[in-house]
Write a protein that holds these residues in place. Sequence first.
Motif, PDB file in Angstrom:
ATOM      1  N   SER A  76       3.570 -25.679  38.161  1.00 45.28           N
ATOM      2  CA  SER A  76       3.679 -24.279  37.736  1.00 45.28           C
ATOM      3  C   SER A  76       3.579 -23.367  38.947  1.00 45.28           C
ATOM      4  CB  SER A  76       2.582 -23.941  36.732  1.00 45.28           C
ATOM      5  OG  SER A  76       2.694 -24.762  35.584  1.00 45.28           O
ATOM      6  N   PRO A  77       4.401 -22.315  39.015  1.00 45.70           N
ATOM      7  CA  PRO A  77       4.400 -21.445  40.191  1.00 45.70           C
ATOM      8  C   PRO A  77       3.044 -20.777  40.396  1.00 45.70           C
ATOM      9  CG  PRO A  77       6.348 -21.067  38.850  1.00 45.70           C
ATOM     10  CD  PRO A  77       5.447 -21.946  38.048  1.00 45.70           C
ATOM     11  N   ALA A  78       2.750 -20.518  41.645  1.00 40.56           N
ATOM     12  CA  ALA A  78       1.531 -19.797  42.005  1.00 40.56           C
ATOM     13  C   ALA A  78       1.768 -18.295  41.872  1.00 40.56           C
ATOM     14  CB  ALA A  78       1.132 -20.141  43.436  1.00 40.56           C
ATOM     15  N   ASP A  79       0.670 -17.566  41.730  1.00 36.32           N
ATOM     16  CA  ASP A  79       0.756 -16.105  41.755  1.00 36.32           C
ATOM     17  C   ASP A  79       0.873 -15.600  43.191  1.00 36.32           C
ATOM     18  OD1 ASP A  79       0.264 -15.988  38.931  1.00 36.32           O
ATOM     19  OD2 ASP A  79      -1.861 -16.328  39.369  1.00 36.32           O
ATOM     20  N   LEU A  80       0.256 -16.323  44.115  1.00 36.25           N
ATOM     21  CA  LEU A  80       0.198 -15.893  45.511  1.00 36.25           C
ATOM     22  C   LEU A  80       0.255 -17.116  46.409  1.00 36.25           C
ATOM     23  CD1 LEU A  80      -0.484 -13.744  47.770  1.00 36.25           C
ATOM     24  CD2 LEU A  80      -2.893 -14.276  47.327  1.00 36.25           C
ATOM     25  N   VAL A  81       1.062 -17.024  47.452  1.00 36.69           N
ATOM     26  CA  VAL A  81       1.078 -18.026  48.515  1.00 36.69           C
ATOM     27  C   VAL A  81       0.867 -17.309  49.839  1.00 36.69           C
ATOM     28  CG1 VAL A  81       2.527 -19.612  49.839  1.00 36.69           C
ATOM     29  CG2 VAL A  81       2.489 -19.759  47.350  1.00 36.69           C
ATOM     30  N   VAL A  82      -0.099 -17.789  50.620  1.00 34.04           N
ATOM     31  CA  VAL A  82      -0.344 -17.266  51.964  1.00 34.04           C
ATOM     32  C   VAL A  82       0.013 -18.375  52.946  1.00 34.04           C
ATOM     33  CG1 VAL A  82      -2.040 -16.337  53.567  1.00 34.04           C
ATOM     34  CG2 VAL A  82      -2.164 -15.742  51.151  1.00 34.04           C
ATOM     35  N   THR A  83       0.877 -18.065  53.870  1.00 32.89           N
ATOM     36  CA  THR A  83       1.333 -19.068  54.821  1.00 32.89           C
ATOM     37  C   THR A  83       1.266 -18.498  56.230  1.00 32.89           C
ATOM     38  OG1 THR A  83       3.123 -20.657  55.284  1.00 32.89           O
ATOM     39  CG2 THR A  83       3.776 -18.392  54.689  1.00 32.89           C
ATOM     40  N   GLY A  84       1.500 -19.350  57.211  1.00 35.51           N
ATOM     41  CA  GLY A  84       1.517 -18.895  58.594  1.00 35.51           C
ATOM     42  C   GLY A  84       0.161 -18.536  59.152  1.00 35.51           C
ATOM     43  N   GLU A 113      -2.736 -24.529  57.126  1.00 39.62           N
ATOM     44  CA  GLU A 113      -1.873 -23.414  57.521  1.00 39.62           C
ATOM     45  C   GLU A 113      -1.393 -22.583  56.353  1.00 39.62           C
ATOM     46  OE1 GLU A 113       1.706 -24.689  59.412  1.00 39.62           O
ATOM     47  OE2 GLU A 113       2.073 -26.334  57.981  1.00 39.62           O
ATOM     48  N   ALA A 114      -1.673 -23.024  55.123  1.00 38.67           N
ATOM     49  CA  ALA A 114      -1.199 -22.266  53.966  1.00 38.67           C
ATOM     50  C   ALA A 114      -2.072 -22.596  52.768  1.00 38.67           C
ATOM     51  CB  ALA A 114       0.263 -22.594  53.674  1.00 38.67           C
ATOM     52  N   LEU A 115      -2.041 -21.695  51.792  1.00 30.64           N
ATOM     53  CA  LEU A 115      -2.737 -21.932  50.527  1.00 30.64           C
ATOM     54  C   LEU A 115      -1.972 -21.261  49.395  1.00 30.64           C
ATOM     55  CD1 LEU A 115      -4.363 -19.099  49.647  1.00 30.64           C
ATOM     56  CD2 LEU A 115      -5.888 -19.836  51.456  1.00 30.64           C
ATOM     57  N   GLN A 175       4.068 -13.860  44.859  1.00 29.07           N
ATOM     58  CA  GLN A 175       3.922 -13.046  46.059  1.00 29.07           C
ATOM     59  C   GLN A 175       3.658 -13.975  47.234  1.00 29.07           C
ATOM     60  OE1 GLN A 175       0.698 -10.290  45.186  1.00 29.07           O
ATOM     61  NE2 GLN A 175       2.190  -8.644  44.909  1.00 29.07           N
ATOM     62  N   VAL A 176       4.385 -13.745  48.334  1.00 27.36           N
ATOM     63  CA  VAL A 176       4.225 -14.568  49.523  1.00 27.36           C
ATOM     64  C   VAL A 176       3.814 -13.674  50.683  1.00 27.36           C
ATOM     65  CG1 VAL A 176       5.318 -16.145  51.140  1.00 27.36           C
ATOM     66  CG2 VAL A 176       5.951 -16.212  48.706  1.00 27.36           C
ATOM     67  N   HIS A 177       2.771 -14.059  51.367  1.00 32.81           N
ATOM     68  CA  HIS A 177       2.295 -13.301  52.521  1.00 32.81           C
ATOM     69  C   HIS A 177       2.322 -14.207  53.746  1.00 32.81           C
ATOM     70  CE1 HIS A 177       1.032  -9.856  50.174  1.00 32.81           C
ATOM     71  NE2 HIS A 177       0.348 -10.645  49.370  1.00 32.81           N
ATOM     72  N   ASP A 178       2.844 -13.675  54.818  1.00 37.75           N
ATOM     73  CA  ASP A 178       2.824 -14.368  56.104  1.00 37.75           C
ATOM     74  C   ASP A 178       1.644 -13.824  56.899  1.00 37.75           C
ATOM     75  OD1 ASP A 178       3.184 -15.476  58.573  1.00 37.75           O
ATOM     76  OD2 ASP A 178       5.249 -14.762  58.845  1.00 37.75           O
ATOM     77  N   ALA A 179       0.697 -14.674  57.210  1.00 35.66           N
ATOM     78  CA  ALA A 179      -0.514 -14.245  57.913  1.00 35.66           C
ATOM     79  C   ALA A 179      -0.266 -14.008  59.391  1.00 35.66           C
ATOM     80  CB  ALA A 179      -1.616 -15.271  57.730  1.00 35.66           C
TER      81      ALA A 179
END
Length: 560
Positions: free
Chosen positions: A3-11, A25-27, A52-56
């Motif tokens: 199932s898709p995530a609400d938020l992915v943080v990568t980089g 490196e990501a969650l 939502q995807v955020h590049d850190a």
Amino acid sequence: MSSPADLVVTGGRIWTQDPGRPWAEALAVRDGKIVAVGSAAEAEAFTGPDTQVHDAGGAMIMPGLIDGHVHLNLGGSQAAFELPLAPTDDLDTILGRIGEWAAGLGPDAWVVGGIVGSTVLDGLADAAVLARLDEASGGRPVLLRDDSMHNRWVNSRALALMGVGPASADPDGGRYVRDGNGCLTGVLHESASAEAEAAFTRSITDVQARTDTAVATAIETLNSYGVTSAQEAATMLGSARALAALEASGGLNARVVLSMPVRPFLEDGLVGEELIAEVAELRGELVRPDFVKIVMDGVPMTRTTALLSPYRCGHGAEPTQGEMYWTLDDLVAQLKRCAELGLGAKLHATGDASARRVLDAAERLRNETASGIRLQIAHAEFVHPDDVPRFAEVNVVADLSPYIWYPSVIQDSIAEQVEPGLVESSWPMRDLVDSGAVVAAGSDWPCAAPTPDPWTGLETLVTRRNPDERFPGTLNPKQELTLEEAIAAFTSNPADALGIGDIAGRLAPGCSADFIVLDRNLFEIDPRDIHATRVQRTYFAGRLVHENPDGKASCAELTP
């Protein structure tokens, strides 16, 4: 695909505090919980059309911090309503600030503020100085709190509103400090401070509304420093109600474990089992009334900490080893009652004698019952070497106070009262960790420092130095911890100590998505620069609850 995530943080460079996988490196986050921590590919597998995807941008990310000892109402009141003073302010600066603040108030309004440094308070035992305070306030009542929060300085108008005069006898467990001529100075020690607080409270039209604002302000302040869970160290009913109302409205952006006092201390109101019963009705997912608060002794600056050896001679003081507020039998009985109620205990014990009594009581509790309730010694400052291994043996957490374990105003005052050898061996963190004890940090805000900034405390666990060059040197430098150990003291260790280690303090699948984005990588900088760390973003249960307006570019939002 899952199932898709609400938020992915990568980089990012993610310190997970999970020993099985310390770096990632990501969650990915779904429904407020972490569903994946690892490589970019592992997290991106959870990306869907609405994620939502955020590049850190290479920033360091770590678990939300946990403040294991904070006073939300006192700290929030100071931030929202009161005259701010720094513990390094001298008497002339304080009086000048009072005059400026009072000029904007009505003739009967109280001037309330802090923090007055202990070294300043030490020099106020003179009725002539009280006259200067009266003049600065323009006749308005004044209530100033010291850096221990155990003592106060009030003026003549406040003393009159307290009903205290030249012939007043000292209250049980407290003192109206007098000068060499027997005249009141306005300095109040221990329980006498509660009388001043009660007099001020009587002047407030809507106490609960003020408390609601103070507690909300405190939570916002904690979030700004990256704190997402906390233990309220002495929870009165008003604070508990404020937290419960915040949770009910969806506005509580932290997990808060409460500690209800079992005896009267510095704040007026219900205590003991009446308070425990009232607060139990307020339990929620985030508001957790799981501890009581027990005060074993006072503070060393006023020679009320219970020591195994005498305080320093001189200063015109009578020989003393401090005060102990509980007998061993009474304390054991109280801990057994806690076990019956299913509550842990946070025990204020600043001296080696009071710490030993807690450990003795804990040993009897463990031997005489099957209880595994959580026990904490708050402010484990002075610990006899024979007692260090006992923390682990009887499962007692060392709840430590960051703004006291390095050279500072408080330490200067303590050194005037306590023998040098005991000061030099204080805060034995290295020994406690090596013995297997759980060491957890708590700001004790608003004691000792004007903010709950954890980064100074984290730095000084490693360096034992004050970043402020006005206070050179180190305090017991052999007790330094590694950076990894210091981070644990602000994350996983307090989580375990509070009973929330299954959901907080680590970044692992199943944990709450409480994490922070920093402006620097703690592992790549000089440890003496950690205090300058700024939190760019704070997430609680997957929601962005704080963003540094100067750091928005550090975490750029992308289109999936």
